[in-house]
Scaffold this active site. Sequence first.
Site, short mmCIF file in Angstrom:
data_model
loop_
_atom_site.label_atom_id
_atom_site.label_comp_id
_atom_site.label_asym_id
_atom_site.label_seq_id
_atom_site.Cartn_x
_atom_site.Cartn_y
_atom_site.Cartn_z
N CYS A 1 0.99 -0.91 -0.40
CA CYS A 1 0.29 -0.11 -0.25
C CYS A 1 1.14 0.88 0.27
O CYS A 1 1.59 1.62 1.07
CB CYS A 1 -0.45 -0.15 1.21
N CYS B 1 -0.68 4.00 2.68
CA CYS B 1 0.20 3.45 3.68
C CYS B 1 1.40 4.20 4.40
O CYS B 1 1.60 4.59 5.12
CB CYS B 1 -0.67 2.44 4.12
N ASP B 2 2.02 3.52 2.63
CA ASP B 2 4.14 3.63 3.81
C ASP B 2 4.73 4.25 2.59
O ASP B 2 6.07 4.86 3.30
CB ASP B 2 3.87 2.47 3.54
#
Length: 312
Positions: A131, A134-135
């Site tokens: 993701c 997300c990261d």
Amino acid sequence: MYDTIIIGGGPAGLSAGIYAARGNLNTLILEPGLAGGQMVNTLHVSNYPGVLPEDTGMALGQRMGEQAESFGAKIEYLEALEIQDHGDKKIVVTDDGNLETKTVIIATGAKPRPLGAKGEAEFAGKGVSYCATCDGTFYQDGDVFIIGGGDSAVEEALYMARIARKIYIVHRRDELRAEAKYAERAMNHEKIEILWNTELREIKGEKFASSVVLENNKTGEITEIKAEDKVPFGIFLYVGNTPQTQFLGDLLELNKGYIPVDGNQQTSVPGIFAAGDIVDKRVRQVVNAASEGAMAALASERYIGDLDAKKK
């Protein structure tokens, strides 16, 4: 006893919760993670009607959850382990006990599929991610490898182009499968390089991933690209999804793990419906997940009405 238990709190499950609760059904939504499902991992859901420009997927999911609760749906952060069919009554076995209901709506979605490359599991969360939204911030001004050539891979590559200094799209074919406008943007982006006919074979490193071993599947040539000193180095994998139907056992008819349904989202078992990415279909988008959730809830309401009519 509940009128309907909805398993999954993504767009399909929350939409089902909204419609079921508005239909005056005693409604419970089970979600082991965050309201919004996989949508919470998306920075912008720009193709959902009426979404605000500043909305993140997480914000939209939270608002959908609040809307369902405002109509009377209850959300419990539990995991469904099994569904038992007893005709007019269904039992949902959770990690906190058994629940009885007249109908079930399955909206458990699908999760990213691991590639299975050597070193992938070892470096998950240590340079390997599924993701980018997300990261992605961990790789500010770094070098990033996006594995895949579909919509998700290319969109995330474009997203990472705002953060990282260099993005490699590693694709095993000689053309992208992504929507044409995204593919064109990626191919013309100054920060993005596409490695055609190339597959990830291994991820190396010590505490964190620091190199990738790539193979050209046409020539057999092996290339290792190593991280530069003090430059963030990340690998994001987008190679498909796994439908979350493992807990169903042999209860329902499945097609490659996905649930076939009729025009009312009815599964092979009366009183059990399905909606969203878990359904056997071609298009998996937030907008049709939400519409399927609504259809499943309305069908559930009709099913309960028929049950009550038979008892009179």
